[in-house]
Design an enzyme around this catalytic site. Structure first.
Site, short mmCIF file in Angstrom:
data_model
loop_
_atom_site.label_atom_id
_atom_site.label_comp_id
_atom_site.label_asym_id
_atom_site.label_seq_id
_atom_site.Cartn_x
_atom_site.Cartn_y
_atom_site.Cartn_z
N GLU A 160 -1.66 -1.64 5.98
CA GLU A 160 -2.44 -0.86 5.01
C GLU A 160 -2.12 -1.36 3.62
O GLU A 160 -0.95 -1.56 3.28
CB GLU A 160 -2.09 0.63 5.13
CG GLU A 160 -2.75 1.52 4.08
CD GLU A 160 -2.36 2.99 4.23
OE1 GLU A 160 -2.13 3.42 5.40
OE2 GLU A 160 -2.28 3.71 3.22
N GLU A 165 -3.81 4.54 -5.51
CA GLU A 165 -3.71 5.95 -5.15
C GLU A 165 -3.20 6.71 -6.37
O GLU A 165 -2.43 6.18 -7.18
CB GLU A 165 -2.74 6.17 -4.00
CG GLU A 165 -3.20 5.72 -2.65
CD GLU A 165 -2.19 6.09 -1.58
OE1 GLU A 165 -2.48 7.01 -0.79
OE2 GLU A 165 -1.11 5.47 -1.55
#
Length: 285
Positions: A160, A165
């Site tokens: 990932e 974020e």
């Protein structure tokens, strides 16, 4: 709306569709900032191999798939939202994902999550994503990637890459992170760094560009062309195998609540909007 009878008038078009949007917790207006960082449409010795400028009237579903619902165990993170198509729109050449405080299908919040799995993936190159990022306690926007073999090897073996974020109670800080597995398939400690804006500026104020420069055995994450995280096989620890030389696909979403940001509270203002101007992928000629 269907008109079935009219006195003293002739009915022309007898029916039309009206969309009523729930905006009880806010006026629902999307304000597109006019300022912020931008990156060029071309780079020397590189080709633009894929992009979405969001210039159409609806999301390009030859590129993107809507993921619907709350997933398994809140998408693996105890998230509180139900993802819907209706929370995605295109406004003046921008993708807008809206997180709303509304009851739907047994959940207290709604939002959207879109992916390019089985429609576009790639290995190595430069990614630029220009976006305005929402804020507020319990708001969790992300621009990220998963290994295309996730259905075969599962997470975290697939790898990932979190290009961006943000947890909404820290509106001045973004995170760039890689997730992977050890030789037993167990999740290794996340490998990442954060990038904060100075002087109380927030990522919700204007556009910033979140970039990935991804090469053989090297992953570099940037904000406004400022490098703030580098990962290599040696820095990630035990890999079986190292997942970041294989194809990955994109995900864009705004989660509400969950393990990391916690739940919204009385301070959280809804709706919140993540606004994406463009996403571009370049590879060397």
């Amino acid at each position: 709306l269907n008109i079935v009878n009219a006195n003293g008038a002739t009915i022309g078009t007898a029916s039309t569709k009206i969309i009523i949007e729930n905006d009880d917790a806010g006026n629902g207006t999307v304000v597109i900032p006019s300022t912020g960082y931008t990156t060029p449409e071309t780079y020397e010795n590189m080709d633009l191999i894929w992009s979405d400028e969001f210039a159409a009237t609806a999301l390009n579903e030859s590129f993107w798939t809507y993921e619907i619902g709350n997933g398994n165990w809140g998408w693996g993170n105890n998230e509180l939202q139900f993802y819907r198509r209706e929370n995605t729109s295109l406004v003046d050449g921008h993708l807008v994902i809206a997180a709303r405080d509304e009851n739907y299908n047994g959940f207290d919040y709604t939002s959207s999550r879109i992916i390019t799995k089985n429609k576009f993936d790639f290995t190595h190159g430069r990614v630029d994503i220009r976006a305005v990022v929402p804020e507020g306690q319990g708001i969790w926007p992300a621009l990220w990637m998963l290994g295309s073999n996730i259905s075969d090897v599962s997470w975290p073996r697939c790898g990932e890459i979190d290009i961006m974020e943000l947890v909404g109670h820290e509106p001045s800080k973004v995170h760039g992170t890689l997730h992977s597995a050890n030789s037993n398939g167990d999740h290794l400690p996340p490998n990442g760094s954060s990038k904060s804006l100075p002087n109380g500026q927030k990522y919700s104020d204007e556009f910033h560009v979140f970039s990935l420069i991804w090469e053989e055995d090297s992953v570099k994450i940037y904000m406004d062309d400022q490098l703030y995280h580098t990962a290599t096989p040696s820095s990630l620890g035990s890999q079986n195998p190292y997942p970041f030389n294989d194809p990955f696909f994109f995900i864009m979403n705004v989660a509400v609540g969950g393990t990391w940001p916690g739940s919204p509270d009385a301070s959280t203002v809804f709706p919140q909007h993540m606004i994406v101007d463009y996403i571009r992928v370049f590879q060397p000629k």
